[in-house]
Design an enzyme around this catalytic site. Structure first.
Site, PDB file in Angstrom:
ATOM      1  N   GLY A   1      65.262  58.960  71.986  1.00  0.00           N
ATOM      2  CA  GLY A   1      64.223  59.979  72.080  1.00  0.00           C
ATOM      3  C   GLY A   1      63.151  59.706  71.052  1.00  0.00           C
ATOM      4  O   GLY A   1      63.365  58.941  70.097  1.00  0.00           O
TER       5      GLY A   1
ATOM      6  N   GLN B   1      56.530  61.971  65.232  1.00  0.00           N
ATOM      7  CA  GLN B   1      56.995  60.740  64.575  1.00  0.00           C
ATOM      8  C   GLN B   1      55.973  59.612  64.615  1.00  0.00           C
ATOM      9  O   GLN B   1      56.063  58.666  63.839  1.00  0.00           O
ATOM     10  CB  GLN B   1      58.310  60.258  65.212  1.00  0.00           C
ATOM     11  CG  GLN B   1      59.472  61.195  64.958  1.00  0.00           C
ATOM     12  CD  GLN B   1      60.712  60.736  65.684  1.00  0.00           C
ATOM     13  OE1 GLN B   1      60.869  61.008  66.861  1.00  0.00           O
ATOM     14  NE2 GLN B   1      61.584  60.023  65.003  1.00  0.00           N
TER      15      GLN B   1
ATOM     16  N   CYS C   1      68.162  59.111  63.236  1.00  0.00           N
ATOM     17  CA  CYS C   1      66.746  59.363  63.531  1.00  0.00           C
ATOM     18  C   CYS C   1      65.948  58.095  63.233  1.00  0.00           C
ATOM     19  O   CYS C   1      66.162  57.466  62.193  1.00  0.00           O
ATOM     20  CB  CYS C   1      66.230  60.520  62.671  1.00  0.00           C
ATOM     21  SG  CYS C   1      64.511  60.941  63.000  1.00  0.00           S
ATOM     22  N   LEU C   2      65.044  57.765  64.125  1.00  0.00           N
ATOM     23  CA  LEU C   2      64.209  56.573  63.915  1.00  0.00           C
ATOM     24  C   LEU C   2      63.331  56.730  62.674  1.00  0.00           C
ATOM     25  O   LEU C   2      62.890  55.727  62.106  1.00  0.00           O
ATOM     26  CB  LEU C   2      63.328  56.315  65.147  1.00  0.00           C
ATOM     27  CG  LEU C   2      64.083  55.931  66.429  1.00  0.00           C
ATOM     28  CD1 LEU C   2      63.129  55.895  67.614  1.00  0.00           C
ATOM     29  CD2 LEU C   2      64.787  54.590  66.265  1.00  0.00           C
TER      30      LEU C   2
ATOM     31  N   HIS D   1      61.612  68.095  65.583  1.00  0.00           N
ATOM     32  CA  HIS D   1      60.496  67.284  65.079  1.00  0.00           C
ATOM     33  C   HIS D   1      59.155  67.983  65.333  1.00  0.00           C
ATOM     34  O   HIS D   1      58.257  67.956  64.482  1.00  0.00           O
ATOM     35  CB  HIS D   1      60.461  65.914  65.764  1.00  0.00           C
ATOM     36  CG  HIS D   1      61.376  64.879  65.171  1.00  0.00           C
ATOM     37  ND1 HIS D   1      61.303  64.486  63.858  1.00  0.00           N
ATOM     38  CD2 HIS D   1      62.359  64.126  65.729  1.00  0.00           C
ATOM     39  CE1 HIS D   1      62.212  63.543  63.630  1.00  0.00           C
ATOM     40  NE2 HIS D   1      62.877  63.308  64.745  1.00  0.00           N
TER      41      HIS D   1
ATOM     42  N   HIS E   1      67.078  67.905  68.808  1.00  0.00           N
ATOM     43  CA  HIS E   1      66.605  67.047  67.703  1.00  0.00           C
ATOM     44  C   HIS E   1      65.093  66.809  67.829  1.00  0.00           C
ATOM     45  O   HIS E   1      64.345  66.932  66.843  1.00  0.00           O
ATOM     46  CB  HIS E   1      67.400  65.737  67.761  1.00  0.00           C
ATOM     47  CG  HIS E   1      66.993  64.679  66.789  1.00  0.00           C
ATOM     48  ND1 HIS E   1      67.796  64.250  65.751  1.00  0.00           N
ATOM     49  CD2 HIS E   1      65.852  63.929  66.685  1.00  0.00           C
ATOM     50  CE1 HIS E   1      67.175  63.303  65.066  1.00  0.00           C
ATOM     51  NE2 HIS E   1      65.986  63.077  65.617  1.00  0.00           N
ATOM     52  N   GLU E   2      64.631  66.503  69.051  1.00  0.00           N
ATOM     53  CA  GLU E   2      63.193  66.229  69.257  1.00  0.00           C
ATOM     54  C   GLU E   2      62.358  67.492  69.097  1.00  0.00           C
ATOM     55  O   GLU E   2      61.259  67.452  68.536  1.00  0.00           O
ATOM     56  CB  GLU E   2      62.947  65.615  70.639  1.00  0.00           C
ATOM     57  CG  GLU E   2      63.717  64.357  70.970  1.00  0.00           C
ATOM     58  CD  GLU E   2      63.680  63.286  69.905  1.00  0.00           C
ATOM     59  OE1 GLU E   2      62.731  63.274  69.097  1.00  0.00           O
ATOM     60  OE2 GLU E   2      64.610  62.458  69.864  1.00  0.00           O
TER      61      GLU E   2
HETATM   62  O1  GNR Z   1      67.688  57.287  68.777  1.00  0.00           O
HETATM   63  C1  GNR Z   1      68.130  58.365  68.385  1.00  0.00           C
HETATM   64  N1  GNR Z   1      69.461  58.607  68.451  1.00  0.00           N
HETATM   65  C2  GNR Z   1      70.018  59.836  68.201  1.00  0.00           C
HETATM   66  C3  GNR Z   1      71.391  59.887  68.037  1.00  0.00           C
HETATM   67  C4  GNR Z   1      72.020  61.093  67.815  1.00  0.00           C
HETATM   68  C5  GNR Z   1      71.283  62.240  67.732  1.00  0.00           C
HETATM   69  C6  GNR Z   1      69.900  62.210  67.869  1.00  0.00           C
HETATM   70  C7  GNR Z   1      69.282  61.013  68.114  1.00  0.00           C
HETATM   71  S1  GNR Z   1      67.564  60.962  68.333  1.00  0.00           S
HETATM   72  C8  GNR Z   1      67.210  59.340  67.777  1.00  0.00           C
HETATM   73  C9  GNR Z   1      65.766  59.009  68.009  1.00  0.00           C
HETATM   74  C10 GNR Z   1      64.899  59.922  67.167  1.00  0.00           C
HETATM   75  O2  GNR Z   1      64.786  59.836  65.971  1.00  0.00           O
HETATM   76  N2  GNR Z   1      64.268  60.864  67.789  1.00  0.00           N
HETATM   77  O3  GNR Z   1      63.521  61.745  67.103  1.00  0.00           O
HETATM   78 NI    NI Z   2      64.352  61.832  65.130  1.00  0.00          NI
END
Ligand code: GNR
Ligand code: NI
Length: 170
Positions: A46, A51, A92-93, A138, A134-135
């Protein structure tokens, strides 16, 4: 298409609150395409516009095993959430090489606009549900490390600053 650069924690811009998209036009479609390219390249499931330093309510995701099912969420809103919660390891990236457990609703229903500006509902469970939450965090300026203890967060912050400094030198 273009690959965008991903902000890294503790960049203060990650705490910006995104504004709603007013019209799903060519500019937004370009953003969506660039975000998808960036997400696939980074091997993420995601990516939120926050980001890539664009502060509008746009999310791309692909939680399929085959990495060929892109999902676009514009102006997403959670319209239903399970009482049941689920504790899962997240990454998270924007916080590379950092994983820790976060408690989320097990299932959520999200209403959003797609790449064509059409409204649709997505009933999410499992990784998709975790990813949506999670997104959406953000988009309101929240990074998953903010759910962790102050001690853990401070350690992550220090490690990220050190890593950024070393990358600068190299
Ligand atoms: O790539 C992603 N993997 C992930 C793994 C477990 C819970 C959430 C994520 S989201 C993350 C990509 C990201 O940072 N999205 O904002
Ligand atoms: Ni993230």
């Amino acid at each position: 298409m273009a690959r965008l650069s991903i902000l890294r924690y503790p960049d203060p811009r990650l705490h910006t609150v995104a504004r709603p998209v007013t019209t799903v036009d060519a500019r937004i479609r370009q953003l969506v395409d660039d975000m998808l390219e960036t997400m696939y390249e980074a091997e993420g499931v995601g990516l939120a516009a926050t980001q890539v330093d664009v502060h509008e309510r746009v999310i791309v995701m692909d939680t399929s095993e085959s990495h060929d099912r892109p999902v676009v969420l514009i102006n997403p809103e959670i319209i239903a959430r399970s009482d049941e919660m689920s504790l899962n390891e997240e990454g998270c990236l924007s916080v590379p090489a950092t994983y820790d457990k976060v408690n989320r609703h097990a299932r959520v229903t999200v209403r959003a606009l797609d790449r064509d500006g059409q409204s649709f509902d997505l009933e999410a469970e499992g990784l998709t549900s975790i990813c949506v939450q999670h997104e959406m965090d953000h988009l309101v300026g929240k990074v998953f490390v903010e759910y962790l203890s102050t001690l853990k967060r401070d350690r992550i912050r220090t490690r990220m600053i050190k890593k950024a400094r070393e990358e600068q030198k190299a």
